[in-house]
Design a protein around this motif. Structure first.
Motif, short mmCIF file in Angstrom:
data_model
loop_
_atom_site.label_atom_id
_atom_site.label_comp_id
_atom_site.label_asym_id
_atom_site.label_seq_id
_atom_site.Cartn_x
_atom_site.Cartn_y
_atom_site.Cartn_z
N PHE A 151 0.82 -1.21 0.00
CA PHE A 151 0.00 0.00 0.00
C PHE A 151 0.85 1.26 0.00
CE2 PHE A 151 -3.76 -2.49 1.75
CZ PHE A 151 -4.53 -2.30 0.62
N LYS A 152 1.97 1.23 0.71
CA LYS A 152 2.84 2.41 0.71
C LYS A 152 3.38 2.67 -0.69
CE LYS A 152 5.82 4.99 3.54
NZ LYS A 152 6.04 5.25 4.93
N LEU A 153 3.81 1.63 -1.38
CA LEU A 153 4.29 1.78 -2.75
C LEU A 153 3.19 2.29 -3.65
CD1 LEU A 153 6.39 1.22 -5.04
CD2 LEU A 153 5.37 -1.06 -5.19
N VAL A 154 2.04 1.67 -3.60
CA VAL A 154 0.93 2.02 -4.50
C VAL A 154 0.43 3.44 -4.23
CG1 VAL A 154 -1.50 1.52 -5.00
CG2 VAL A 154 0.18 -0.32 -4.98
N ILE A 155 0.20 3.77 -2.99
CA ILE A 155 -0.39 5.07 -2.67
C ILE A 155 0.61 6.20 -2.88
CG2 ILE A 155 -1.33 6.46 -0.79
CD1 ILE A 155 -2.73 3.82 0.14
N PHE A 156 1.82 6.04 -2.40
CA PHE A 156 2.79 7.13 -2.53
C PHE A 156 3.36 7.25 -3.94
CE2 PHE A 156 2.74 7.29 2.03
CZ PHE A 156 3.01 8.62 2.30
N ILE A 157 3.78 6.16 -4.51
CA ILE A 157 4.49 6.25 -5.78
C ILE A 157 3.54 6.30 -6.96
CG2 ILE A 157 6.20 5.16 -7.29
CD1 ILE A 157 7.33 6.34 -4.65
N TYR A 162 -4.74 0.13 4.60
CA TYR A 162 -5.00 1.13 3.56
C TYR A 162 -5.24 2.50 4.20
CZ TYR A 162 -7.53 3.89 0.13
OH TYR A 162 -7.95 4.91 -0.69
N LYS A 163 -6.09 2.54 5.22
CA LYS A 163 -6.41 3.82 5.89
C LYS A 163 -5.18 4.42 6.56
CE LYS A 163 -11.33 3.08 6.49
NZ LYS A 163 -12.45 2.95 7.41
N THR A 164 -4.36 3.59 7.16
CA THR A 164 -3.14 4.08 7.80
C THR A 164 -2.21 4.74 6.78
OG1 THR A 164 -3.25 2.39 9.52
CG2 THR A 164 -1.09 3.38 9.13
N ILE A 165 -1.98 4.06 5.68
CA ILE A 165 -1.08 4.59 4.66
C ILE A 165 -1.70 5.80 3.96
CG2 ILE A 165 0.21 4.06 2.56
CD1 ILE A 165 1.23 2.60 5.12
N THR A 166 -3.01 5.78 3.75
CA THR A 166 -3.70 6.93 3.14
C THR A 166 -3.58 8.16 4.03
OG1 THR A 166 -5.23 5.46 2.01
CG2 THR A 166 -5.89 7.75 2.19
N LYS A 167 -3.70 7.98 5.33
CA LYS A 167 -3.55 9.10 6.27
C LYS A 167 -2.13 9.66 6.20
CE LYS A 167 -4.32 11.34 10.37
NZ LYS A 167 -3.51 12.51 10.15
N GLU A 168 -1.17 8.76 6.16
CA GLU A 168 0.22 9.18 6.03
C GLU A 168 0.44 9.96 4.73
OE1 GLU A 168 4.61 7.07 5.77
OE2 GLU A 168 2.97 5.95 6.70
N TYR A 169 -0.18 9.49 3.64
CA TYR A 169 -0.07 10.17 2.36
C TYR A 169 -0.72 11.55 2.42
CZ TYR A 169 -0.53 11.25 -2.60
OH TYR A 169 -0.48 11.88 -3.82
N SER A 170 -1.90 11.63 3.02
CA SER A 170 -2.61 12.92 3.13
C SER A 170 -1.78 13.93 3.91
CB SER A 170 -3.97 12.73 3.81
OG SER A 170 -4.79 11.95 3.02
N ASP A 171 -1.18 13.49 5.01
CA ASP A 171 -0.34 14.39 5.80
C ASP A 171 0.85 14.87 4.98
OD1 ASP A 171 -2.07 13.92 7.92
OD2 ASP A 171 -0.72 12.52 8.95
N TRP A 172 1.47 13.94 4.23
CA TRP A 172 2.60 14.31 3.39
C TRP A 172 2.15 15.27 2.28
CZ3 TRP A 172 3.01 13.23 -1.86
CH2 TRP A 172 4.21 13.61 -2.45
N GLU A 210 2.72 23.12 0.74
CA GLU A 210 3.48 24.24 1.28
C GLU A 210 4.90 24.29 0.71
OE1 GLU A 210 3.37 23.70 5.50
OE2 GLU A 210 1.17 23.61 5.51
N ASN A 211 5.46 23.12 0.44
CA ASN A 211 6.83 23.03 -0.06
C ASN A 211 6.87 21.96 -1.14
OD1 ASN A 211 9.54 22.74 -0.55
ND2 ASN A 211 10.10 22.15 1.53
N ASN A 212 6.81 22.37 -2.39
CA ASN A 212 6.74 21.43 -3.51
C ASN A 212 7.99 20.57 -3.65
OD1 ASN A 212 5.26 20.30 -5.61
ND2 ASN A 212 6.29 21.59 -7.13
N ASN A 213 9.08 20.96 -3.02
CA ASN A 213 10.33 20.20 -3.13
C ASN A 213 10.46 19.11 -2.07
OD1 ASN A 213 11.21 21.72 -5.32
ND2 ASN A 213 12.08 23.29 -3.99
N ILE A 214 9.44 18.90 -1.28
CA ILE A 214 9.52 17.91 -0.21
C ILE A 214 9.55 16.50 -0.80
CG2 ILE A 214 7.03 17.70 0.14
CD1 ILE A 214 7.60 17.60 3.17
N ASP A 215 10.43 15.68 -0.24
CA ASP A 215 10.57 14.29 -0.69
C ASP A 215 9.51 13.42 -0.05
OD1 ASP A 215 12.79 14.74 -2.31
OD2 ASP A 215 14.19 14.43 -0.65
N PHE A 216 9.35 12.22 -0.60
CA PHE A 216 8.48 11.24 0.04
C PHE A 216 9.04 10.92 1.42
CE2 PHE A 216 7.51 9.87 -4.44
CZ PHE A 216 6.17 10.21 -4.40
N PRO A 217 8.17 10.54 2.34
CA PRO A 217 8.68 10.16 3.67
C PRO A 217 9.62 8.96 3.56
CG PRO A 217 6.26 10.17 3.64
CD PRO A 217 6.72 10.40 2.24
#
Length: 178
Positions: free
Chosen positions: A93-99, A140-150, A156-163
């Motif tokens: 889920f981390k791969l799918v949601i973030f990448i 899924y909800k845990t990773i989605t929350k992490e993605y939303s926060d990121w 605010e900062n478009n240059n921020i990397d993935f967590p």
């Protein structure tokens, strides 16, 4: 072996840092290894494979990323999303949601079958798919929350990397991994 992906990541990092370009190489061996790990569902190496693509997909050729989306992610979505191993589910889920969700507007991301995530987003997951549906929804909800926060931070900062994606090494008891 899971340590091979750590080694590959360091090679990709070195090349990308020194050239600022994607690594041009023959990816056929990596694709074969990915296919074999997918077929064997190794709960130690498969999360490491997902971690590797999470960390390195921006350094790989578009053709390899497309191959991975079509042949590993899309073909095996249900197998990984509802897997018995929480390590595999969460890394997947981390791969799918973030990448791949983040790359949907890029050439390779358009190949990701995002409709597979709709039942999760709509709380309408078919309970006949697996006995692990509740755990899958929670992951899924845990990773989605992490993605939303990121994503909020990215506004605010478009240059921020993935967590950072920390995947602990397996525990060894006298050379036997648990």
């Amino acid at each position: 072996d899971y340590t091979l992906f750590v080694y590959f990541k360091s090679l990709f990092d070195y090349y990308y840092t020194s050239t600022n370009s994607r690594l041009l190489m023959d990816y056929s061996e990596l694709e074969l290894a990915s296919k074999l790990l997918t077929d064997n569902e190794d709960s130690i190496s498969l999360p490491r494979l997902f971690w590797f693509y999470y960390c390195c997909s921006h350094m790989m050729t578009t053709a390899n990323v497309k191959w991975f989306i079509v042949n590993i992610i899309n073909k095996n979505f249900d197998k990984f999303a509802f897997h018995w191993s929480f390590s595999i589910r969460q890394a997947f889920f981390k791969l799918v949601i973030f990448i791949y969700l983040d790359k949907l507007f890029n050439e390779e991301g358009k190949l990701f079958m995002k409709e597979k995530l709709l039942p999760f987003a709509q709380n309408n997951v078919n309970t006949m798919k697996s006995i692990y549906v509740p755990e899958s929804i929670k992951d899924y909800k845990t990773i989605t929350k992490e993605y939303s926060d990121w994503f909020e931070k990215k506004k605010e900062n478009n240059n921020i990397d993935f967590p950072l994606f920390f995947l602990p090494p397996p525990i060894s008891n006298n050379g036997v991994f648990d």
